[in-house]
Structures are given as C-alpha cells and as structure tokens.
Design a protein around this motif. Structure first.
Motif, mmCIF file in Angstrom:
data_model
loop_
_atom_site.group_PDB
_atom_site.id
_atom_site.type_symbol
_atom_site.label_atom_id
_atom_site.label_comp_id
_atom_site.label_asym_id
_atom_site.label_seq_id
_atom_site.Cartn_x
_atom_site.Cartn_y
_atom_site.Cartn_z
ATOM 1 N N GLY A 252 0.776 -1.225 0.000
ATOM 2 C CA GLY A 252 0.000 0.000 0.000
ATOM 3 C C GLY A 252 0.809 1.278 0.000
ATOM 4 N N LYS A 253 2.135 1.132 -0.077
ATOM 5 C CA LYS A 253 3.002 2.312 -0.056
ATOM 6 C C LYS A 253 3.700 2.477 -1.399
ATOM 7 C CE LYS A 253 3.894 1.824 4.899
ATOM 8 N NZ LYS A 253 4.926 1.645 5.954
ATOM 9 N N MET A 254 3.778 3.741 -1.863
ATOM 10 C CA MET A 254 4.403 4.003 -3.144
ATOM 11 C C MET A 254 5.903 3.726 -3.076
ATOM 12 S SD MET A 254 4.347 7.469 -5.479
ATOM 13 C CE MET A 254 5.584 8.330 -4.518
ATOM 14 N N VAL A 255 6.408 3.129 -4.132
ATOM 15 C CA VAL A 255 7.836 2.822 -4.236
ATOM 16 C C VAL A 255 8.472 3.822 -5.179
ATOM 17 C CG1 VAL A 255 9.540 1.132 -4.982
ATOM 18 C CG2 VAL A 255 7.477 0.379 -3.776
ATOM 19 N N ASP A 256 9.316 4.710 -4.635
ATOM 20 C CA ASP A 256 10.039 5.653 -5.486
ATOM 21 C C ASP A 256 11.515 5.271 -5.520
ATOM 22 O OD1 ASP A 256 10.821 6.374 -2.957
ATOM 23 O OD2 ASP A 256 9.942 8.376 -3.007
ATOM 24 N N ARG A 257 12.313 6.104 -6.192
ATOM 25 C CA ARG A 257 13.713 5.753 -6.420
ATOM 26 C C ARG A 257 14.499 5.531 -5.122
ATOM 27 N NH1 ARG A 257 16.876 2.750 -9.263
ATOM 28 N NH2 ARG A 257 18.981 3.579 -9.565
ATOM 29 N N PRO A 258 14.373 6.379 -4.094
ATOM 30 C CA PRO A 258 15.117 6.118 -2.859
ATOM 31 C C PRO A 258 14.777 4.770 -2.224
ATOM 32 C CG PRO A 258 14.353 8.386 -2.896
ATOM 33 C CD PRO A 258 13.700 7.688 -4.046
ATOM 34 N N VAL A 259 13.511 4.372 -2.332
ATOM 35 C CA VAL A 259 13.107 3.076 -1.776
ATOM 36 C C VAL A 259 13.764 1.947 -2.548
ATOM 37 C CG1 VAL A 259 11.144 1.525 -1.407
ATOM 38 C CG2 VAL A 259 10.928 3.965 -0.895
ATOM 39 N N VAL A 260 13.820 2.066 -3.865
ATOM 40 C CA VAL A 260 14.462 1.042 -4.695
ATOM 41 C C VAL A 260 15.946 0.944 -4.370
ATOM 42 C CG1 VAL A 260 15.027 0.353 -7.058
ATOM 43 C CG2 VAL A 260 12.780 1.328 -6.546
ATOM 44 N N LEU A 261 16.597 2.072 -4.216
ATOM 45 C CA LEU A 261 18.024 2.069 -3.888
ATOM 46 C C LEU A 261 18.269 1.398 -2.542
ATOM 47 C CD1 LEU A 261 19.118 5.646 -5.065
ATOM 48 C CD2 LEU A 261 19.662 3.453 -6.139
ATOM 49 N N ARG A 262 17.386 1.661 -1.581
ATOM 50 C CA ARG A 262 17.526 1.032 -0.260
ATOM 51 C C ARG A 262 17.371 -0.480 -0.369
ATOM 52 N NH1 ARG A 262 13.525 0.425 4.139
ATOM 53 N NH2 ARG A 262 14.678 -0.016 6.065
ATOM 54 N N ALA A 263 16.408 -0.917 -1.162
ATOM 55 C CA ALA A 263 16.199 -2.352 -1.343
ATOM 56 C C ALA A 263 17.396 -2.997 -2.039
ATOM 57 C CB ALA A 263 14.919 -2.587 -2.146
ATOM 58 N N GLU A 264 17.903 -2.351 -3.065
ATOM 59 C CA GLU A 264 19.063 -2.886 -3.777
ATOM 60 C C GLU A 264 20.271 -2.993 -2.853
ATOM 61 O OE1 GLU A 264 18.160 -1.267 -8.331
ATOM 62 O OE2 GLU A 264 19.485 -0.130 -6.997
ATOM 63 N N ARG A 265 20.431 -1.995 -2.024
ATOM 64 C CA ARG A 265 21.566 -1.977 -1.114
ATOM 65 C C ARG A 265 21.463 -3.092 -0.074
ATOM 66 N NH1 ARG A 265 23.999 3.547 1.507
ATOM 67 N NH2 ARG A 265 25.540 2.626 2.892
ATOM 68 N N MET A 266 20.263 -3.316 0.433
ATOM 69 C CA MET A 266 20.060 -4.400 1.403
ATOM 70 C C MET A 266 20.422 -5.752 0.811
ATOM 71 S SD MET A 266 16.568 -3.773 3.540
ATOM 72 C CE MET A 266 16.393 -2.398 4.667
ATOM 73 N N VAL A 267 19.920 -6.019 -0.396
ATOM 74 C CA VAL A 267 20.165 -7.319 -1.032
ATOM 75 C C VAL A 267 21.654 -7.498 -1.321
ATOM 76 C CG1 VAL A 267 19.730 -8.687 -3.106
ATOM 77 C CG2 VAL A 267 17.843 -7.470 -1.987
ATOM 78 N N ALA A 268 22.283 -6.443 -1.840
ATOM 79 C CA ALA A 268 23.710 -6.533 -2.154
ATOM 80 C C ALA A 268 24.545 -6.709 -0.899
ATOM 81 C CB ALA A 268 24.147 -5.279 -2.916
ATOM 82 N N LEU A 269 24.178 -5.995 0.174
ATOM 83 C CA LEU A 269 24.930 -6.096 1.416
ATOM 84 C C LEU A 269 24.787 -7.488 2.028
ATOM 85 C CD1 LEU A 269 26.635 -4.778 3.586
ATOM 86 C CD2 LEU A 269 24.551 -3.895 4.641
ATOM 87 N N ALA A 270 23.579 -8.034 2.006
ATOM 88 C CA ALA A 270 23.359 -9.374 2.541
ATOM 89 C C ALA A 270 24.177 -10.399 1.766
ATOM 90 C CB ALA A 270 21.884 -9.724 2.493
ATOM 91 N N ARG A 271 24.245 -10.251 0.445
ATOM 92 C CA ARG A 271 25.019 -11.173 -0.378
ATOM 93 C C ARG A 271 26.503 -11.071 -0.040
ATOM 94 N NH1 ARG A 271 23.832 -9.143 -5.044
ATOM 95 N NH2 ARG A 271 21.866 -10.279 -5.190
ATOM 96 N N THR A 272 26.982 -9.842 0.140
ATOM 97 C CA THR A 272 28.392 -9.631 0.468
ATOM 98 C C THR A 272 28.735 -10.221 1.822
ATOM 99 O OG1 THR A 272 28.443 -7.612 -0.842
ATOM 100 C CG2 THR A 272 30.189 -7.898 0.765
ATOM 101 N N ARG A 273 27.871 -9.990 2.814
ATOM 102 C CA ARG A 273 28.105 -10.522 4.157
ATOM 103 C C ARG A 273 28.117 -12.044 4.149
ATOM 104 N NH1 ARG A 273 30.701 -6.856 6.849
ATOM 105 N NH2 ARG A 273 29.514 -5.034 7.447
ATOM 106 N N ARG A 274 27.220 -12.637 3.339
ATOM 107 C CA ARG A 274 27.124 -14.085 3.293
ATOM 108 C C ARG A 274 28.409 -14.683 2.719
ATOM 109 N NH1 ARG A 274 22.664 -14.198 1.021
ATOM 110 N NH2 ARG A 274 23.298 -14.447 -1.157
ATOM 111 N N HIS A 275 28.924 -14.060 1.680
ATOM 112 C CA HIS A 275 30.158 -14.546 1.056
ATOM 113 C C HIS A 275 31.363 -14.329 1.971
ATOM 114 C CE1 HIS A 275 28.234 -14.077 -3.205
ATOM 115 N NE2 HIS A 275 27.788 -15.117 -2.541
ATOM 116 N N ALA A 276 31.330 -13.221 2.747
ATOM 117 C CA ALA A 276 32.461 -12.918 3.628
ATOM 118 C C ALA A 276 32.450 -13.776 4.880
ATOM 119 C CB ALA A 276 32.430 -11.440 4.028
ATOM 120 N N GLY A 277 31.262 -14.163 5.335
ATOM 121 C CA GLY A 277 31.168 -14.866 6.595
ATOM 122 C C GLY A 277 30.888 -16.331 6.497
#
Length: 277
Positions: A252-277
């Motif tokens: 029910g909430k609009m998704v604008d560019r800052p929200v997309v960037l936050r989502a992309e960053r979360m997924v990328a960070l989780a992937r990086t942490r998983r590979h590092a740890g």
C-alpha cells in the motif's frame, strides 16, 4: 578498505599501535576496517615506537586506518605525516573540536586522504555539521565514552539517543555515510553488545567500533539486513521488475527511487556478508 559506498564499512576494529604482532590478526578478524591506534591504547613512552612500527609495517596490500594523537599533543605532527604512506587508507582524528582540526591534520599529512573525525565532546557535537563539511571528511565516529565523561552523564544507553540521532541527521545533511557508534567496553557481555548495536542501527548509525576481535562478528551480524528486511527488499525489487510504467506500490506504499536504492543496497549487502562470513 574502505569499500565503495555500496558496501560501507560497518565494523571498525581497534588494535594498539604498540602491538605490531596483532596487526595481521586484526586484518583477519572479519572487520570491515582496522584502526591502528596511536592514541588511547599507547602509553606516552611508547608513542614513537608505535608510530615507527606502523610506518615499517603498512603497505598497499594491507590498508588500514590510523588513529593519530590529538592536535594539541606533542605527537600529533609526526603522526600526521603517516598520512602520505601507501597503505594508510584514512586517518581517525580524536578530540576533534572544529573544522580547523581537520584542516590542520590534512596540512600536516601532506596527503589528500580520508579523515574520520571523532565526536567526543559537547563542543564537537555542537560543531558537528561544520566538522562534517570540512575537506576530506569521510565519516563521523561517535566517541561515546569520552562524550559521556565530557557531558557529565551517568549512563550510556537511552541517555545517548538524542545525541546519536543528531549525529545521524548531521551526517545525512552533510552527504556523508551514516556515523559509526562508539565501543562497548565490556568485552565479555555479548548481550549488551547486541543491545547497543541494534539501538544505534535503529537511530540511523551505519556501524560500530570494536575493541576486541570477537565483537566483530556480532556487530556484522546486527548490521546485516534481517530476514524481514530482506523479504521486503526482494518484494520491492520484484515489483519494480514487473512494472510497466505504472505507479509501483508495495504493501500500500508508493515505491520511489530512494526506496528502490535502499532495497538494492540491502540485497547486495546481505550477499556480500554471506560470502564474507
């Protein structure tokens, strides 16, 4: 180290500058950034030896940050000169009181090098935006223990919430990465470390300083996106991928560019942490 802005440093591990046998161990700890400390961890009669140990050990293959002594000490000028050495990825400036302190460090280092000012006093917090906008400032570090002593506070939990929020706001206004929180001095209390780390994260901090290698994995885990956050991020990115020029909404909430960037960053960070740890 430091990494790109997509993968910000979240765990900063201190290692005493007069213990060169610990330098490699610190690098192998999993910390995002290692700070070789020439200030609090080194007694006055060992300052010169510690500085020389750093100068002889550092190299581009093992980049580190160095915490110099404060600008009003007799060791500052020589510490600052370490900044021109290859392998010094940045300099941590304790007892920063104004932008002039940052400028003095850069002038003394004779290098265009990232600076991490420590906000440790009431004066520093009052001048935090000025400090954040000084040349070559990369990120603000909150020296909570010294700040508590300077203010005359009696606790370091919820009592610091307003000041943490202020530093997070200042960093955002200045265009810096979120600030880094102070250390937890009780090395053996994992529960307290988790509590403090998650509190800082909720208030907009981007990471935490550590004083022992065993604190690093806990800090990294706390700053790793949670399962709920990752589920939200994947839902957002899936909605974006299925969009066809229409307004995108999730829950029910609009998704604008800052929200997309936050989502992309979360997924990328989780992937990086998983590979590092």
């Amino acid at each position: 180290m430091p990494k790109s802005s997509l993968f910000p440093n979240q765990s900063f591990l201190f290692v005493p500058g007069n213990r060169p046998e610990r330098f490699e161990k610190a690098l192998a700890s999993g910390a995002d950034a290692v700070i070789i400390d020439l200030e609090d961890a080194v007694p006055p009669d060992a300052k010169d030896d510690a500085r020389n140990a750093v100068a002889s050990w550092v190299s581009p293959d093992r980049p580190v940050l160095v915490r110099v002594n404060a600008s009003d000490t007799p060791w500052f000028a020589q510490d600052a000169r370490l900044g021109h050495l290859r392998g010094i990825a940045g300099m941590v400036l304790p007892k920063t009181g104004s932008a002039d302190d940052v400028i003095t460090l850069i002038a003394g280092s004779r290098a265009r090098i990232p600076v991490y000012p420590m906000i440790e006093t009431g004066k520093a917090l009052w001048n935090a935006l000025e400090i954040a906008k000084a040349p070559f400032v990369k990120q603000l570090l909150f020296g909570t223990l010294d700040f508590i002593a300077d203010i005359g506070m009696s606790g370091h939990g919820e009592e610091l919430a307003a000041f943490r929020s202020q530093l997070a706001l200042v960093s955002r206004v200045a265009g810096l990465e979120p600030p880094i929180d102070g250390v937890s001095p009780d090395i053996g209390d994992a529960g307290q470390l988790i509590k403090e780390t998650l509190a800082g994260k909720r208030l907009g901090f981007g990471g935490k300083m550590c004083i022992h290698p065993k604190q690093v994995s806990i800090v990294n885990q706390c700053y790793r996106p949670s399962d709920a956050e990752l589920e939200w991020a994947h839902t957002v990115l899936e909605a974006v991928g299925n969009a066809s020029g229409t307004v995108i909404t999730v829950d029910g909430k609009m998704v604008d560019r800052p929200v997309v960037l936050r989502a992309e960053r979360m997924v990328a960070l989780a992937r990086t942490r998983r590979h590092a740890g």
